[in-house]
Design an enzyme around this catalytic site. Structure first.
Site, PDB file in Angstrom:
ATOM      1  N   ASP A 123       0.863  -1.191   0.000  1.00 12.92           N
ATOM      2  CA  ASP A 123       0.000   0.000   0.000  1.00 12.92           C
ATOM      3  C   ASP A 123       0.895   1.236   0.000  1.00 12.92           C
ATOM      4  O   ASP A 123       2.081   1.161   0.328  1.00 12.92           O
ATOM      5  CB  ASP A 123      -0.896   0.010   1.254  1.00 12.92           C
TER       6      ASP A 123
ATOM      7  N   ASN B  58      -5.611  -4.344  -6.537  1.00 15.21           N
ATOM      8  CA  ASN B  58      -6.821  -3.839  -5.878  1.00 15.21           C
ATOM      9  C   ASN B  58      -6.769  -2.349  -5.566  1.00 15.21           C
ATOM     10  O   ASN B  58      -7.817  -1.723  -5.421  1.00 15.21           O
ATOM     11  CB  ASN B  58      -7.010  -4.652  -4.579  1.00 15.21           C
TER      12      ASN B  58
ATOM     13  N   TYR C   3     -13.254   7.522 -13.096  1.00 15.07           N
ATOM     14  CA  TYR C   3     -13.351   6.214 -12.424  1.00 15.07           C
ATOM     15  C   TYR C   3     -14.016   5.185 -13.338  1.00 15.07           C
ATOM     16  O   TYR C   3     -13.527   4.066 -13.503  1.00 15.07           O
ATOM     17  CB  TYR C   3     -14.155   6.393 -11.129  1.00 15.07           C
TER      18      TYR C   3
ATOM     19  N   LYS D  64     -12.221   1.858 -14.892  1.00 14.30           N
ATOM     20  CA  LYS D  64     -12.705   0.512 -14.545  1.00 14.30           C
ATOM     21  C   LYS D  64     -13.152  -0.250 -15.795  1.00 14.30           C
ATOM     22  O   LYS D  64     -12.938  -1.461 -15.890  1.00 14.30           O
ATOM     23  CB  LYS D  64     -13.830   0.589 -13.510  1.00 14.30           C
TER      24      LYS D  64
ATOM     25  N   ILE E  18     -19.599  -1.062  -1.638  1.00 13.65           N
ATOM     26  CA  ILE E  18     -19.136  -1.912  -0.538  1.00 13.65           C
ATOM     27  C   ILE E  18     -18.775  -1.012   0.636  1.00 13.65           C
ATOM     28  O   ILE E  18     -18.194   0.066   0.451  1.00 13.65           O
ATOM     29  CB  ILE E  18     -17.876  -2.719  -0.969  1.00 13.65           C
TER      30      ILE E  18
ATOM     31  N   THR F   3     -16.671   0.367   2.857  1.00 11.69           N
ATOM     32  CA  THR F   3     -15.237   0.550   3.126  1.00 11.69           C
ATOM     33  C   THR F   3     -14.982   2.044   3.352  1.00 11.69           C
ATOM     34  O   THR F   3     -15.832   2.877   3.026  1.00 11.69           O
ATOM     35  CB  THR F   3     -14.356   0.121   1.928  1.00 11.69           C
TER      36      THR F   3
HETATM   37  P1  NAI Z   1     -10.117   1.905   0.426  1.00 10.42           P
HETATM   38  O1  NAI Z   1      -9.996   3.372   0.225  1.00 10.42           O
HETATM   39  O2  NAI Z   1     -10.692   1.369   1.687  1.00 10.42           O
HETATM   40  O3  NAI Z   1      -8.685   1.214   0.224  1.00 10.42           O
HETATM   41  C1  NAI Z   1      -7.888   1.495  -0.883  1.00 10.42           C
HETATM   42  C2  NAI Z   1      -6.429   1.354  -0.478  1.00 10.42           C
HETATM   43  O4  NAI Z   1      -5.641   1.638  -1.645  1.00 10.42           O
HETATM   44  C3  NAI Z   1      -5.995   2.358   0.612  1.00 10.42           C
HETATM   45  O5  NAI Z   1      -5.321   1.682   1.641  1.00 10.42           O
HETATM   46  C4  NAI Z   1      -5.063   3.308  -0.118  1.00 10.42           C
HETATM   47  O6  NAI Z   1      -3.998   3.785   0.686  1.00 10.42           O
HETATM   48  C5  NAI Z   1      -4.539   2.423  -1.237  1.00 10.42           C
HETATM   49  N1  NAI Z   1      -4.050   3.193  -2.361  1.00 10.42           N
HETATM   50  C6  NAI Z   1      -4.614   4.287  -2.936  1.00 10.42           C
HETATM   51  N2  NAI Z   1      -3.842   4.749  -3.925  1.00 10.42           N
HETATM   52  C7  NAI Z   1      -2.769   3.914  -3.985  1.00 10.42           C
HETATM   53  C8  NAI Z   1      -1.617   3.872  -4.806  1.00 10.42           C
HETATM   54  N3  NAI Z   1      -1.397   4.799  -5.747  1.00 10.42           N
HETATM   55  N4  NAI Z   1      -0.726   2.877  -4.606  1.00 10.42           N
HETATM   56  C9  NAI Z   1      -0.918   1.964  -3.633  1.00 10.42           C
HETATM   57  N5  NAI Z   1      -1.989   1.965  -2.818  1.00 10.42           N
HETATM   58  C10 NAI Z   1      -2.890   2.933  -2.990  1.00 10.42           C
HETATM   59  O7  NAI Z   1     -10.899   1.377  -0.856  1.00 10.42           O
HETATM   60  P2  NAI Z   1     -11.768   0.055  -1.127  1.00 10.42           P
HETATM   61  O8  NAI Z   1     -13.172   0.453  -1.114  1.00 10.42           O
HETATM   62  O9  NAI Z   1     -11.305  -1.074  -0.310  1.00 10.42           O
HETATM   63  O10 NAI Z   1     -11.398  -0.186  -2.664  1.00 10.42           O
HETATM   64  C11 NAI Z   1     -10.515  -1.202  -3.107  1.00 10.42           C
HETATM   65  C12 NAI Z   1     -10.750  -1.427  -4.586  1.00 10.42           C
HETATM   66  O11 NAI Z   1     -12.096  -1.842  -4.800  1.00 10.42           O
HETATM   67  C13 NAI Z   1     -10.551  -0.160  -5.442  1.00 10.42           C
HETATM   68  O12 NAI Z   1      -9.946  -0.527  -6.672  1.00 10.42           O
HETATM   69  C14 NAI Z   1     -11.974   0.313  -5.683  1.00 10.42           C
HETATM   70  O13 NAI Z   1     -12.093   1.064  -6.867  1.00 10.42           O
HETATM   71  C15 NAI Z   1     -12.699  -1.021  -5.775  1.00 10.42           C
HETATM   72  N6  NAI Z   1     -14.117  -0.929  -5.524  1.00 10.42           N
HETATM   73  C16 NAI Z   1     -14.605  -0.415  -4.344  1.00 10.42           C
HETATM   74  C17 NAI Z   1     -15.958  -0.306  -4.175  1.00 10.42           C
HETATM   75  C18 NAI Z   1     -16.560   0.260  -2.920  1.00 10.42           C
HETATM   76  O14 NAI Z   1     -17.771   0.568  -2.944  1.00 10.42           O
HETATM   77  N7  NAI Z   1     -15.828   0.410  -1.833  1.00 10.42           N
HETATM   78  C19 NAI Z   1     -16.905  -0.713  -5.223  1.00 10.42           C
HETATM   79  C20 NAI Z   1     -16.293  -1.271  -6.384  1.00 10.42           C
HETATM   80  C21 NAI Z   1     -14.948  -1.352  -6.524  1.00 10.42           C
END
Ligand code: NAI
Length: 252
Positions: free
Chosen positions: A39, A92, A158, A162, A191, A193
């Site tokens: 991360d 992810n 976004y 995607k 989701i 989060t």
């Molecule tokens: P989150 O914000 O809880 O976690 C994302 C993590 O990615 C964070 O720890 C952040 O520090 C890290 N991050 C951000 N930019 C980064 C970079 N340049 N390099 C390395 N790490 C980086 O987000 P969440 O919700 O867990 O999302 C995870 C994945 O799931 C993402 O790709 C998001 O687009 C996708 N997603 C999330 C949804 C939701 O509703 N939460 C729905 C559909 C997809």
């Protein structure tokens, strides 16, 4: 279940300090993978790795920005160094970006979202694939979204990133289908989060819940279950496809 036992396998999970990535990292480790918790946020990643080790699993932390190709290469080298070889990867890490109509969308946010959510997946696979070939095969999951197949107001960067992740996944999957690497994408709906809870108030979250036929948003565990299945040998004939975990959102 034997086929979801990842003993002897090393897995990279990006964006593993929070939300979906953290839960996927913990489930892979509980299923006996050696997990490289990666991360931008090193201190939160270290907490996830500590939780994994406290539960008896194997984890190492590697701080890396997925939007930096060189950091993505170093992350793969780190995984090979710590685990011996690389077998599994979950690309992810992702960000939401600005919320503005396309005609007003801030150019800087467009570039940033494409850099992280699209280029980051390419840089990941660019270096993971040769390493997984060297290991004799494995599997990759790229975290897309329902917004990989439908549009959504005010999120053009976004949604574009995607959708592109689906095409990138399909192309890489057919290139490596006979070389022992399966590559799939996952499409979660909304989701619970920090990506949502940090950016939206409760009324908006309730409104989002109502957009899903199941009347709620999903959990990280529900996304992780699908992701781990796709990485496992139980998914041995599944490659190049996009798997929704969306409470019926896109069925409407
Ligand atoms: P989150 O914000 O809880 O976690 C994302 C993590 O990615 C964070 O720890 C952040 O520090 C890290 N991050 C951000 N930019 C980064 C970079 N340049 N390099 C390395 N790490 C980086 O987000 P969440 O919700 O867990 O999302 C995870 C994945 O799931 C993402 O790709 C998001 O687009 C996708 N997603 C999330 C949804 C939701 O509703 N939460 C729905 C559909 C997809």
């Amino acid at each position: 279940m034997a086929e979801q036992d990842f003993s002897g396998k090393t897995a990279i999970v990006t964006g593993a300090a929070s939300g979906i990535g953290a839960v996927v990292a913990e489930e892979l480790a509980a299923r006996r993978a050696h997990v490289i918790v990666s991360d931008l946020n090193e201190s939160d990643a270290a907490e996830v790795a500590d939780r994994i080790r406290d539960a008896g699993g194997k984890a190492d932390v590697c701080a890396a920005d997925v939007a930096d190709a060189d950091a993505s290469r170093r992350l793969v080298e780190f995984a090979q160094e710590k685990g011996g070889s690389l077998h599994l990867a979950v690309n992810n890490a992702g960000i939401g970006g600005a919320t503005e109509p396309t005609g007003d969308y801030p150019l800087e946010s467009w570039r940033k979202v494409i850099d992280v959510n699209l280029n980051g997946v390419f840089y990941g696979m660019r270096f993971q694939i040769p390493a997984i070939l060297e290991a004799g095969g494995g599997a990759i999951v790229n975290m897309a979204s329902i917004l990989g197949s439908v549009g959504f107001h005010n999120t053009s960067a976004y949604v574009a990133a995607k959708h592109a992740v689906l095409g990138l996944t399909k192309t890489a999957a057919i290139e490596y289908a006979q070389k022992g690497i399966r590559i799939n994408s996952v499409g979660p709906a909304f989701i619970n989060t920090p990506l949502l809870s940090k950016n939206l108030d409760q009324a908006t979250l309730d409104g989002l819940a109502g957009m899903h036929p199941m009347g709620r948003i999903g959990t990280c565990e529900e996304v992780s279950a699908l992701t781990c299945f796709l990485l496992s040998d139980r998914a041995s004939f599944i490659t190049g496809s996009y798997h929704l975990v969306d409470g019926g959102y896109t069925a409407q």
